[in-house]
Design an enzyme around this catalytic site. Sequence first.
Site, short mmCIF file in Angstrom:
data_model
loop_
_atom_site.label_atom_id
_atom_site.label_comp_id
_atom_site.label_asym_id
_atom_site.label_seq_id
_atom_site.Cartn_x
_atom_site.Cartn_y
_atom_site.Cartn_z
N ASN A 189 44.10 26.48 -0.32
CA ASN A 189 45.20 25.63 0.14
C ASN A 189 44.82 24.86 1.41
O ASN A 189 45.60 24.80 2.36
CB ASN A 189 46.44 26.50 0.39
CG ASN A 189 47.72 25.72 0.22
OD1 ASN A 189 47.92 25.06 -0.80
ND2 ASN A 189 48.58 25.76 1.21
N ARG B 45 45.33 32.58 6.88
CA ARG B 45 44.19 33.27 6.30
C ARG B 45 43.57 34.27 7.25
O ARG B 45 42.63 34.98 6.88
CB ARG B 45 43.15 32.25 5.86
CG ARG B 45 43.74 31.13 4.99
CD ARG B 45 42.85 29.91 4.94
NE ARG B 45 43.54 28.75 4.38
CZ ARG B 45 44.29 27.93 5.11
NH1 ARG B 45 44.47 28.13 6.40
NH2 ARG B 45 44.88 26.91 4.52
N LYS C 238 39.57 32.12 -8.27
CA LYS C 238 38.88 30.90 -7.87
C LYS C 238 37.86 31.19 -6.77
O LYS C 238 36.70 30.77 -6.85
CB LYS C 238 39.92 29.87 -7.40
CG LYS C 238 39.41 28.79 -6.49
CD LYS C 238 38.46 27.84 -7.20
CE LYS C 238 38.20 26.59 -6.35
NZ LYS C 238 37.61 26.86 -5.05
N PRO D 69 34.48 28.17 -11.60
CA PRO D 69 35.69 28.15 -10.77
C PRO D 69 36.66 27.06 -11.23
O PRO D 69 36.25 25.92 -11.44
CB PRO D 69 35.17 27.83 -9.36
CG PRO D 69 33.69 28.07 -9.42
CD PRO D 69 33.28 27.81 -10.82
N ASP E 21 39.85 24.94 -10.20
CA ASP E 21 40.79 24.49 -9.17
C ASP E 21 41.65 23.40 -9.77
O ASP E 21 41.52 23.07 -10.95
CB ASP E 21 40.05 23.98 -7.94
CG ASP E 21 39.13 22.84 -8.30
OD1 ASP E 21 39.59 21.84 -8.87
OD2 ASP E 21 37.92 22.94 -8.03
#
Length: 284
Positions: free
Chosen positions: A123, A173, A215, A232, A234
């Site tokens: 994000n 995070r 991811k 991955p 996204d």
Amino acid sequence: MEYKEVDGNVVFCQKSFLINQILECGQCFNFVKIDDMNYKIIAQDRVLYVSQVGEEVTLSPCTAWEFENIWYNYFDLGKDYCKIKEILSKDEVLRNAIQYGEGVRILNQDKWECLISFIISQNNRIPMIKNVVRNLSVKFGDKLDKDNYSFPKPFQLNDATEMELRECKTGFRDKYILDATHKVYTGEIDIYKLDECDSDTIRKQLQTIKGVGPKVANCVMLFSYSRGEAFPVDVWIKRAMEQFYFGGQEKSNAYIQQFAEEKFGELSGIAQQYIFNYAISQGL
DNA sequence: CCCCAGGTCAATT
DNA sequence: AATTGACATGGG
């Protein structure tokens, strides 16, 4: 591989190698663009300048020892990307996508730095991710020269508080970074020994860390565990895959990942990079 | 001022 | 098992 060492630099020629594409495709965040084909990379506790004219690449400063033992693997120079492109070109979508990233390669980055970098990536936008990586390095890493700092080791982040991490602009995070740090520092997860395990085990282990989902785990596996089968997914890849392979019909991330890994096998990761580049340049 | 970003977690159906 | 809002931060 042929190369020459001149005045503390190493020079080599390499097809399927474009330093701008390699660094700007979102797999690595610890670099600075100086100008067109001239970059500074901080990796492996070193500062490395990379410049390129045509197929001729110059690494500076770099000894023959460093080239053979560090950068050869880092830049994945043992892999034949021309052959890979030839195989992937059998697929029409990939044949088009490759045009937009003929010089892309998958780097073999440090597992720890890669893990933290992609936890930060969620994000978030690439310029911000680069900023946070830089901030963490300045605050917790070792000084390498006048204005460059190594990426901090687990023991260097282990004493950090949530507040100190927030000062580095990690945002929400911070807790994820601390969880990863503690699990790695205490040895609960041995990220280097994990390399000996099969891909499913690595994926599961990484995902026990808070803030690491499918991811992020796939990015870490692809960009630091040499797991070419990782794909991955996204938002960009999702849109691109839905458009190119499913006639615009919506599919889940897990479905797309499985579809791609069955289709591309060991080449899933590099296929993903070509598609990603394609999607970005088309502004999908 | 509102929207979103190379997602993931936790709470809710 | 699938869906939904929250989450820091900064730029458009």
